[in-house]
Design a protein around this motif. Structure first.
Motif, short mmCIF file in Angstrom:
data_model
loop_
_atom_site.label_atom_id
_atom_site.label_comp_id
_atom_site.label_asym_id
_atom_site.label_seq_id
_atom_site.Cartn_x
_atom_site.Cartn_y
_atom_site.Cartn_z
N TYR A 167 3.69 7.02 3.09
CA TYR A 167 4.28 6.05 3.10
C TYR A 167 3.81 4.64 2.81
CZ TYR A 167 4.85 8.60 7.65
OH TYR A 167 5.13 10.13 8.61
N PHE B 104 0.31 -1.24 -0.52
CA PHE B 104 0.15 0.07 -0.14
C PHE B 104 0.84 1.68 -0.38
CE2 PHE B 104 -3.87 -2.84 1.73
CZ PHE B 104 -3.48 -3.88 2.18
N GLN C 139 0.02 11.77 3.92
CA GLN C 139 -0.84 12.53 4.58
C GLN C 139 0.15 13.67 4.23
OE1 GLN C 139 1.45 12.16 8.73
NE2 GLN C 139 -0.59 12.86 9.45
N LEU D 29 -5.28 6.46 3.08
CA LEU D 29 -4.50 5.29 2.00
C LEU D 29 -4.69 6.10 0.49
CD1 LEU D 29 -3.91 2.80 0.82
CD2 LEU D 29 -6.58 2.67 0.66
N ARG E 292 -3.47 0.35 -3.70
CA ARG E 292 -3.60 -0.51 -3.20
C ARG E 292 -2.57 -1.42 -4.40
NH1 ARG E 292 -8.52 -2.07 -0.36
NH2 ARG E 292 -6.85 -4.01 1.13
N PHE F 133 5.30 -0.11 8.17
CA PHE F 133 5.58 1.41 7.49
C PHE F 133 6.34 1.01 7.26
CE2 PHE F 133 0.59 2.91 7.36
CZ PHE F 133 0.37 2.11 8.06
N LYS G 131 10.08 4.15 6.65
CA LYS G 131 9.76 5.59 7.79
C LYS G 131 9.61 7.04 6.58
CE LYS G 131 13.02 3.94 10.63
NZ LYS G 131 13.73 3.54 11.42
N ARG H 183 -4.76 14.13 7.76
CA ARG H 183 -5.09 12.76 8.62
C ARG H 183 -4.14 11.72 7.34
NH1 ARG H 183 -10.39 11.27 11.98
NH2 ARG H 183 -10.96 13.01 12.64
N LEU H 184 -3.73 11.11 7.73
CA LEU H 184 -2.99 9.62 7.24
C LEU H 184 -4.20 8.98 6.60
CD1 LEU H 184 -0.30 8.77 6.45
CD2 LEU H 184 -0.75 6.77 8.55
N SER I 298 -2.60 -11.66 8.72
CA SER I 298 -1.21 -10.13 9.44
C SER I 298 -2.74 -9.32 9.52
CB SER I 298 -0.11 -10.09 8.83
OG SER I 298 -0.35 -8.94 9.82
N TYR I 299 -2.96 -9.38 10.51
CA TYR I 299 -3.59 -8.09 11.17
C TYR I 299 -3.02 -6.63 11.03
CZ TYR I 299 -6.54 -11.94 11.78
OH TYR I 299 -6.84 -12.90 11.99
N GLN I 300 -1.41 -6.54 10.60
CA GLN I 300 -0.96 -5.47 11.32
C GLN I 300 0.23 -4.95 9.83
OE1 GLN I 300 2.38 -7.50 13.95
NE2 GLN I 300 3.13 -6.40 12.81
N LEU I 301 -0.21 -3.71 10.07
CA LEU I 301 0.54 -2.92 8.51
C LEU I 301 1.31 -2.66 9.05
CD1 LEU I 301 -1.40 -0.31 6.67
CD2 LEU I 301 -1.03 -3.22 5.73
N TYR J 264 0.25 5.03 1.34
CA TYR J 264 -0.33 5.95 2.21
C TYR J 264 0.41 7.39 1.73
CZ TYR J 264 -3.66 2.24 5.14
OH TYR J 264 -4.73 1.47 4.88
N LYS K 34 1.55 -5.96 4.22
CA LYS K 34 0.72 -6.79 5.19
C LYS K 34 1.20 -8.03 4.72
CE LYS K 34 -4.75 -8.07 5.92
NZ LYS K 34 -4.04 -8.92 5.37
#
Lengths: 114, 109
Positions: free
Chosen positions: B86, B34, B38, B46, B49, B99, B101, B43-44, B94-97, B36, B90
């Motif tokens: 960013y 993905f 900002q 998407l 993808r 990132f 830096k 806000r950050l 997994s349930y997390q991203l 992302y 994923k």
């Protein structure tokens, strides 16, 4: 639709104290994730909740904990605060049962530990 | 372990010039990638993808599994593209991203 809401937006604590941060996800989103953002480490995953169950936890000490309520609202708690806990804490919600992918982020809670 | 690397902290380009924000990843399986973004005081959010294979705001990104890269490209930069970008990964199941830096893109008028 209201976005992800985080409270408080700013807070200052001293070392040794504890803090609780709150997150209200977008209506209908059951997955809530928390991330810590610092200038040095960037965005780091803390934990993810779905239907009140923690499905994943990042590499953080046990002082960091969280929970999710039946209305999908979530809280995270940091006990015995250290200077290094100063950061922006971001909450994100997802409509996906997979819990990640398109995340909708809140504005964050900026914690300063003195 | 999974890792996302964005080699450039800051990238400055002139308006109308092509943009390429680099992202390399390390993951043993088949990831989802993905981008992302900002924008200032926002806000950050998407941007795109890889599974969608779509162009958003003129940006595209192709997943290159051989080079383990997911670079973000736009042929003609606009001033409103100035933002923090960013890259995120994923992993399967997994349930997390994870990132990178981030790269700050500055488009010079």
């Amino acid at each position: 639709k209201a976005g992800v809401t985080q409270t408080p937006r700013y807070l200052i604590k001293t070392r040794g104290q504890q803090v609780t941060l709150s997150c209200s996800p977008i209506s209908g989103h059951r997955s809530v994730s928390w991330y810590q953002q610092t200038p040095g480490q960037g965005l780091q995953f803390l934990f993810e909740y779905f239907s009140e169950t923690q499905r994943n936890k990042g590499n953080f000490p046990g002082r960091f904990s969280g929970r999710q309520f039946s209305n999908s609202r979530s809280e995270m708690n940091v006990s015995t605060l250290e200077l290094g806990d100063s950061a922006l804490y971001l909450c994100a919600s997802s409509a996906s049962t997979g819990g990640a992918g398109e995340l909708f982020f809140g504005e964050g809670s900026r914690l300063t530990v003195l | 372990a999974q890792r996302v690397t964005q080699p450039e902290k800051l990238l400055s380009v002139f308006k109308g010039a092509p943009v390429e924000l680099k992202c390399n990843y390390s993951y043993s399986g088949s990831p989802e990638l993905f981008w992302y973004v900002q924008y200032s005081r926002q806000r950050l959010q998407l941007l795109l993808r890889h599974i969608s294979r779509e162009s958003i705001k003129g940006f595209t990104a192709d997943l290159n599994k051989g080079e383990t890269s997911f670079h973000l490209k736009k042929p003609f930069a606009q001033e409103e593209d100035s933002a923090m970008y960013y890259c995120a990964l994923k992993g399967a199941g997994s349930y997390q991203l994870t990132f990178g830096k981030g790269t700050k893109l500055s488009v010079i008028p």
